[in-house]
Each structure stands twice: as structure tokens, then as C-alpha cells.
Design an enzyme around this catalytic site. Structure first.
Site, PDB file in Angstrom:
ATOM      1  CB  SER A   1       5.410   6.918  31.653  1.00 24.03           C
ATOM      2  OG  SER A   1       4.202   6.274  31.963  1.00 24.03           O
TER       3      SER A   1
ATOM      4  CE  LYS B   1       9.637   5.638  34.348  1.00 20.36           C
ATOM      5  NZ  LYS B   1      10.978   5.186  33.906  1.00 20.36           N
TER       6      LYS B   1
ATOM      7  CE1 TYR C   1       7.291   3.339  36.105  1.00 20.13           C
ATOM      8  CE2 TYR C   1       4.883   4.004  35.685  1.00 20.13           C
ATOM      9  CZ  TYR C   1       6.330   3.806  35.154  1.00 20.13           C
ATOM     10  OH  TYR C   1       6.549   3.783  33.813  1.00 20.13           O
TER      11      TYR C   1
HETATM   12  N1  UFG Z   1      -6.968  -4.433  32.300  1.00 23.78           N
HETATM   13  C1  UFG Z   1      -7.974  -5.269  32.523  1.00 23.78           C
HETATM   14  N2  UFG Z   1      -7.652  -6.476  32.949  1.00 23.78           N
HETATM   15  C2  UFG Z   1      -6.375  -6.899  33.345  1.00 23.78           C
HETATM   16  C3  UFG Z   1      -5.412  -5.996  33.116  1.00 23.78           C
HETATM   17  C4  UFG Z   1      -5.767  -4.620  32.458  1.00 23.78           C
HETATM   18  O1  UFG Z   1      -9.045  -5.137  32.100  1.00 23.78           O
HETATM   19  O2  UFG Z   1      -6.043  -7.953  33.830  1.00 23.78           O
HETATM   20  C5  UFG Z   1      -7.449  -3.110  31.538  1.00 23.78           C
HETATM   21  C6  UFG Z   1      -7.096  -1.845  32.512  1.00 23.78           C
HETATM   22  O3  UFG Z   1      -8.300  -1.569  33.271  1.00 23.78           O
HETATM   23  C7  UFG Z   1      -7.119  -0.710  31.557  1.00 23.78           C
HETATM   24  C8  UFG Z   1      -6.389  -1.403  30.222  1.00 23.78           C
HETATM   25  O4  UFG Z   1      -6.566  -2.650  30.579  1.00 23.78           O
HETATM   26  O5  UFG Z   1      -7.922  -0.206  30.952  1.00 23.78           O
HETATM   27  C9  UFG Z   1      -4.840  -1.283  30.120  1.00 23.78           C
HETATM   28  O6  UFG Z   1      -4.123  -1.739  31.295  1.00 23.78           O
HETATM   29  P1  UFG Z   1      -2.724  -1.836  31.575  1.00 23.78           P
HETATM   30  O7  UFG Z   1      -2.361  -2.286  32.876  1.00 23.78           O
HETATM   31  O8  UFG Z   1      -2.059  -2.961  30.448  1.00 23.78           O
HETATM   32  O9  UFG Z   1      -1.962  -0.460  31.216  1.00 23.78           O
HETATM   33  P2  UFG Z   1      -2.214   0.943  31.913  1.00 23.78           P
HETATM   34  O10 UFG Z   1      -2.659   1.937  30.674  1.00 23.78           O
HETATM   35  O11 UFG Z   1      -2.947   0.838  33.249  1.00 23.78           O
HETATM   36  O12 UFG Z   1      -0.582   1.207  32.356  1.00 23.78           O
HETATM   37  C10 UFG Z   1       0.162   1.866  31.558  1.00 23.78           C
HETATM   38  C11 UFG Z   1       1.601   1.383  31.651  1.00 23.78           C
HETATM   39  C12 UFG Z   1       2.304   1.981  32.953  1.00 23.78           C
HETATM   40  C13 UFG Z   1       1.866   3.496  32.966  1.00 23.78           C
HETATM   41  C14 UFG Z   1       0.466   3.763  32.933  1.00 23.78           C
HETATM   42  C15 UFG Z   1      -0.166   5.049  32.815  1.00 23.78           C
HETATM   43  O13 UFG Z   1       1.586  -0.077  31.794  1.00 23.78           O
HETATM   44  O14 UFG Z   1       3.565   1.842  33.290  1.00 23.78           O
HETATM   45  O15 UFG Z   1      -0.146   2.994  31.520  1.00 23.78           O
HETATM   46  O16 UFG Z   1      -1.596   5.322  32.723  1.00 23.78           O
HETATM   47  F1  UFG Z   1       2.105   4.074  34.413  1.00 23.78           F
END
Ligand code: UFG
Length: 340
Positions: free
Chosen positions: A124, A153, A149
Site C-alpha cells: 500500500s 505492510k 494496518y
Molecule cells: N473521505 C471523506 N468522506 C468519507 C470517506 C473519505 O471525505 O466518508 C475522504 C478522506 O478524508 C480522504 C479521501 O476521502 O481525503 C479518501 O479517503 P479513503 O478512506 O477513501 O482513502 P484513504 O486515502 O484514507 O485510504 C487509502 C486506503 C488505505 C490506505 C490509505 C493510505 O483505503 O488502505 O489509503 O493512506 F491505508
């Protein structure tokens, strides 16, 4: 090649099974169904027109894992099976470290025991941690992650590197995914999170289909163009094809272990993704702006050069395709996969 796909009933695993079959490989699925449904395997068989042998197995059971290798003639392993909820991992660190590490130990031992040398690992972008310069490059060495998590990795990448150095013939590709979204273009396969989705795209899809009231945008005061976080969203079928490219590259790979970023190389904000999804659905979707979510970084994306040069692979599908395919899947399967 005959490839063991662990977590083959899960989101990225199932799409990769289809890409492997289309590329002419044989697949054996291993899944505990802890976070996926057995009915996914039937969909894979329908879509591919091929039989997909599947074993219900918990890979933390080393003896059961070894027996699997004794019964199936395998040429390679693609290892997706893992616990993956960032927030939950903070609350249950021991469960995450134990599950994610033990399953990898079982697989590595069974591979050594049965002379299997090709391994593709589901890593990741989170391994780059908070301090890496953006865009993230594979050469960056100070890997660390904020959540258990993510740290699992980082640890597994290290374990595999150490084992590959001393095990004859081992070739390991560490695939660092950015933000996988989208679904198979048939609408028959997609992401089916259990409970409240943690991630943006599945949450938005459930808002669109009426399972959730509205999206909460986690913060609009980040130092980005529109104030919302930017991520490198990549279509899951591009990602799946990246696994096939990595698998087929292993025998000529320059080193025993090598990391590859799988991303598009550009960032998209939360609001840009929302607007694209609205175009796919054909109407506006309700959202509110809430506080920042703990642990979110403002913006990151991949430098995708290495995968392009060495694997001959690049993501080709657009943001609008990611959203249109997600919506086709979600609208045709509002409750996800059937239980049986
Ligand atoms: N977000 C919202 N509302 C929501 C969900 C997410 O605004 O209901 C925003 C988050 O703040 C972020 C963006 O959408 O800015 C993306 O969020 P995600 O949760 O979809 O993805 P992340 O980048 O947080 O997480 C991903 C992977 C993880 C990994 C991570 C590493 O899903 O497995 O990147 O940073 F660990």
C-alpha cells in the site's frame, strides 16, 4: 502459470482473478470469507466461463496452508488476504499484526517447502508515511506508517525482502497501491464492504443508491486547490492488470525483491470525485462538510514511472470511467453480493 490468489473473493483479488484468467493463467482461490462472500466465486465462473477452484482457508493456520500447497500444483502466489480497515487496526493492533503477519509467514514457509518461488504482494502507498515527498517514489527508504494496518505492510515488505535474499530463485514484487476504486465493466463484480464503508467511493455509492443519507466530506481547509484532500484514485481493473504485468515480469526482474507503485500519477480532490460521481448518476448527491478525519494526509499521488518502464504497464481508465463502473455495479447490486 497456475496462480494461488489469496483473498481471491475480495475486492481487488476478485478483479485480479478475472484479469489472470483473461491473460491465459490458471487460478486457485484461497479465502477465509471473513470479509467476502463465497457467491463471488460463482460470479467469477460466470464472467470467465471457467471453473475457479476455491478453498475456504484461514492462512494463519500454517499446517492447513502447507496442505493446500501439497494438493495444488502452484507456480506463483498473489497475496491479497489481509485485514485492511485503517481505523479498526488502531483499536485492534494485535489482531492486525497477528493476522497479516502470520498469514504471510504460513505462505512463505509453504512456498519454501514446495519450491514455489514467485510472489506478488499486496502492499500500500501507506508505507510511505507522513514525511515522504510527493509524488511518492519507490526509492524512498524511510518507510513507516501511522496505523498498525499500514505498519503491518511495512513489516511484511521487510520480511519478504529478507527471505528473498536467502532463498534460491525467489522473486517478489511489492505492489504499492494508491486508492483503488471502480468495478468490473459488467456490473457483476465490485466492492462490497461489510458495515459502514470506511472509504470515499463505496460510501458515495451507498449514498447514491439510498443506503446512506449523505456524504460527509472530512475537512475542506486543507492546503489544496479546493481545500479537500487529494488522492491518486486508480480503476480496480487497471490495478488488476498491473498484477498480471508484475507476475509476468518476475522471471526477468532485476532484483530478488522490488517495489512498484500502482497509481495513475495524478491527484483528485474529494469534491472532484463527488462531481464525477454525480455525472455518472445523473443527479446531485447530498453532502455536508465535517471536521478532518484523524490521520488523513492532505495530498499524495504516485510517481508511476517505474511500473511503466519495467512492467510495461500504465493505468488507462479515467476518473469518469471509475465512477460510471462503480455506479453500474452499485445500482445493479444495491445490497452487494448475495449471501449464498
Ligand atoms: N473521505 C471523506 N468522506 C468519507 C470517506 C473519505 O471525505 O466518508 C475522504 C478522506 O478524508 C480522504 C479521501 O476521502 O481525503 C479518501 O479517503 P479513503 O478512506 O477513501 O482513502 P484513504 O486515502 O484514507 O485510504 C487509502 C486506503 C488505505 C490506505 C490509505 C493510505 O483505503 O488502505 O489509503 O493512506 F491505508
Amino acid at each position: 502459470m497456475r496462480v494461488l490468489v489469496t483473498g481471491g473473493a475480495g475486492y481487488i483479488g476478485s478483479h485480479t482473478v478475472l484479469s489472470l484468467l483473461s491473460a491465459g493463467h490458471d487460478v486457485v482461490v484461497a479465502d477465509s470469507y471473513a470479509n467476502s462472500k463465497p457467491s463471488v466465486v460463482g460470479r467469477l465462473e460466470d464472467l470467465s466461463g471457467r471453473a475457479v477452484p476455491a478453498h475456504a482457508i484461514d492462512l494463519t493456520d500454517a499446517a492447513a496452508t502447507d496442505r493446500l500447497f501439497a494438493t495444488e500444483q502452484l507456480d506463483a502466489v498473489i497475496h491479497f488476504a489481509a485485514l485492511k480497515a485503517v481505523g479498526e487496526s488502531v483499536v485492534k493492533p494485535l489482531e492486525y499484526y497477528r493476522n497479516n503477519l502470520d498469514s504471510t509467514f504460513s505462505l512463505a514457509a509453504a512456498m519454501q517447502n514446495h519450491g514455489v518461488t514467485r510472489f506478488v504482494f499486496s502492499s500500500s502507498a501507506t508505507v510511505y508515511g507522513e514525511k515522504a515527498p510527493v509524488p511518492y517514489r519507490e526509492e524512498y527508504e524511510h518507510l513507516s506508517a501511522t496505523s498498525p494496518y499500514g505498519q503491518s505492510k511495512v513489516m511484511i515488505e521487510r520480511v519478504l525482502a529478507d527471505v528473498a535474499q536467502v532463498t534460491d530463485g525467489w522473486k517478489v514484487a511489492l505492489l504499492r497501491y494508491f486508492n483503488p476504486v471502480g468495478a468490473h465493466e459488467s456490473g457483476q463484480l465490485g466492492e462490497d464492504p461489510q458495515g459502514v464503508p470506511n472509504n470515499l467511493m463505496p460510501y458515495l455509492a451507498q449514498v447514491a443508491v439510498g443506503r446512506r443519507d449523505h456524504l460527509t466530506v472530512f475537512g475542506d481547509d486543507y492546503p489544496t486547490a479546493d481545500g479537500t484532500c487529494e488522492r491518486d484514485y486508480i480503476h480496480v481493473m487497471d490495478l488488476a492488470e498491473g498484477h498480471v504485468a508484475a507476475l509476468e515480469h518476475l522471471d526477468v526482474m532485476s532484483e530478488p525483491v522490488r517495489p512498484f507503485n500502482l497509481g495513475t500519477g495524478s491527484g483528485t480532490s474529494v469534491l472532484e470525485l463527488l462531481r464525477s460521481f454525480e455525472r455518472a448518476v445523473g443527479r446531485e448527491l447530498p453532502y455536508v462538510v465535517g471536521p478532518r478525519r484523524a490521520g488523513d494526509l492532505p495530498a499524495f499521488w504516485a510517481d508511476a514511472t517505474r511500473a511503466r518502464k519495467e512492467l510495461g504497464w500504465a493505468a488507462t481508465r479515467t476518473l469518469d470511467e471509475m465512477c460510471a463502473d462503480t455506479w453500474r455495479w452499485q445500482s445493479q447490486n444495491p445490497q452487494g453480493f448475495p449471501d449464498a
